[in-house]
Scaffold this active site. Structure first.
Site, short mmCIF file in Angstrom:
data_model
loop_
_atom_site.label_atom_id
_atom_site.label_comp_id
_atom_site.label_asym_id
_atom_site.label_seq_id
_atom_site.Cartn_x
_atom_site.Cartn_y
_atom_site.Cartn_z
N LYS A 116 0.90 -1.05 0.41
CA LYS A 116 -0.10 -0.27 -0.10
C LYS A 116 0.78 1.49 -0.24
O LYS A 116 0.12 2.25 -0.52
CB LYS A 116 -0.99 0.26 1.30
CG LYS A 116 -1.96 -0.93 1.29
CD LYS A 116 -2.99 -0.99 1.99
CE LYS A 116 -4.36 -1.48 1.85
NZ LYS A 116 -5.18 -1.81 3.08
N LYS A 199 -10.30 -12.35 -6.30
CA LYS A 199 -11.00 -11.85 -5.56
C LYS A 199 -11.95 -11.05 -5.85
O LYS A 199 -11.69 -9.98 -6.43
CB LYS A 199 -10.35 -12.55 -4.33
CG LYS A 199 -11.17 -11.97 -3.05
CD LYS A 199 -9.79 -12.35 -2.13
CE LYS A 199 -9.99 -11.09 -1.41
NZ LYS A 199 -9.20 -11.53 0.17
N LYS A 202 -13.70 -5.05 -3.34
CA LYS A 202 -14.48 -3.36 -3.47
C LYS A 202 -13.45 -2.46 -4.31
O LYS A 202 -14.10 -1.95 -4.65
CB LYS A 202 -14.92 -2.79 -2.10
CG LYS A 202 -14.12 -3.08 -0.96
CD LYS A 202 -14.50 -1.79 -0.65
CE LYS A 202 -13.90 -0.83 0.92
NZ LYS A 202 -13.08 -2.24 1.53
#
Ligand code: TRP
Length: 336
Positions: A116, A199, A202
């Site tokens: 990230k 997968k 969102k």
């Protein structure tokens, strides 16, 4: 002989307007099963969500919607302890202690942080993203947790938690149960409807591959009917050559309880259209009561507030005892 119940703890972030089918089948469904035989604590981790800037009004709404959905899906406050992380200050208290026993190097090796922070760049990465795993360790260790149901992506954080617990115990005497990750296997891993090799998530590029629990029956039916499939015509489970159909079979099976081979038999000789219609129906009929119940719960703020109050009280009782012990062994002087 009655064995003492095992302590289970898990957490979910309140970062979307609705949970999606992958959250339900991959995580919450296990939580519901595990509340039966264990002493389970489930936590909506609003503090963790602050590592990304949140709109305050939305965060408030999403936190309550998360709680309502968990209840609507089947978490029972008489069987488990359901609470919101920020309502139990012990999480912050122990997080600081965990930060003080974690090496800079070992924190730097957390792959979620590396991914990230690399993606966003140093200047747009907050320190909270770096210390995220220590807050998660606190979540777990406060409750003397035996098992932590999480997906594979969180395994490293649970391993770190084990290291921290072991280290603390050996320096200051046994203070924490060393928890085990309970990795929720891909028994029912749900993939994106438009890209059945990734997968359901969102963070996908488009919402069209995502089934939201709170979406209308019309929207979800449409998404399933436009799910990507291969050019063949057989309804068979074959993840390599028929990823889309396999994913739809998994979804049907997870919700209807029928086995994959039962479904293959049931749909032998039928076309993709019929099959998709059947999947849509199972999804819609499973989610309809969840959506209705969630909305009902959200319309009664008092009830939700009282569930959360009870949860926070039960959680604090356990968590505060751990903090008290930890402060003491560290040499912090209790307030007179
Ligand atoms: N980090 C977890 C996730 O993103 C959420 C989480 C926070 C959690 N605290 C936890 C999971 C404690 C298990 C136990 O999925």
């Amino acid at each position: 002989m009655t064995e003492a119940k095992k302590r289970v703890l898990s957490g979910i972030q309140p970062t979307s307007d609705s949970f999606h089918l992958g959250n339900y089948v991959g995580a919450v469904k296990n939580w519901i099963t595990m509340q039966e035989e264990n002493d389970a604590f489930y936590c909506v981790v609003d503090l963790h969500s602050l590592t990304v800037e949140q709109d305050p009004t939305l965060l408030r709404k999403r936190t309550l919607t998360s709680v309502a959905q968990l209840l609507a899906l089947g978490l029972d406050p008489e069987k488990c302890t359901l609470f919101v992380q920020s309502q139990v200050p012990a999480h912050n208290q122990l997080a600081w202690i965990m930060e003080c026993v974690t090496g800079f190097g070992e924190a730097s090796r957390m792959t979620q942080f590396k991914d990230k922070s690399q993606k966003n760049g140093n200047d747009r990465t907050v320190v909270g993203l770096f210390t995220y795993p220590m807050l998660m360790a606190a979540d777990i260790l406060l409750y003397q947790t035996n098992f932590v149901p999480v997906g594979e992506d969180q395994r490293q954080h649970v391993e770190l938690t084990r290291d921290l617990a072991t280290r603390f115990n050996s320096k200051y005497g046994k203070s924490f149960v060393v928890p085990e990750p309970y990795i929720m296997k891909a028994t029912a891993k749900i993939y994106d409807l438009q890209d059945p090799t990734s997968k359901m998530s969102k963070s996908a590029d488009s919402a069209s591959g995502l089934i939201d629990l709170l979406d209308t029956p019309e929207v979800n039916t449409k998404k399933i009917k436009s799910a990507v499939t291969d050019t063949g015509r057989e309804i068979l489970f074959d993840e390599t050559n028929k990823a889309g159909i396999s994913n739809l079979l998994t979804i049907h099976s997870a919700l209807s309880g029928k086995s994959i081979s039962e479904l293959e038999n049931e749909f032998a000789g039928k076309g993709y259209g019929d099959f998709k219609g059947a999947v849509a129906e199972v999804v819609v009929e499973t989610l309809r009561p969840v959506r209705d119940k969630t909305n009902e719960l959200l319309s009664d703020g008092n009830h939700l507030a009282s569930v959360l109050k009870q949860g926070a009280e039960k959680a604090s009782e356990v968590a505060d005892a751990t903090v008290k012990h930890v402060y003491e062994v560290l040499g912090l002087i209790p307030r007179a």
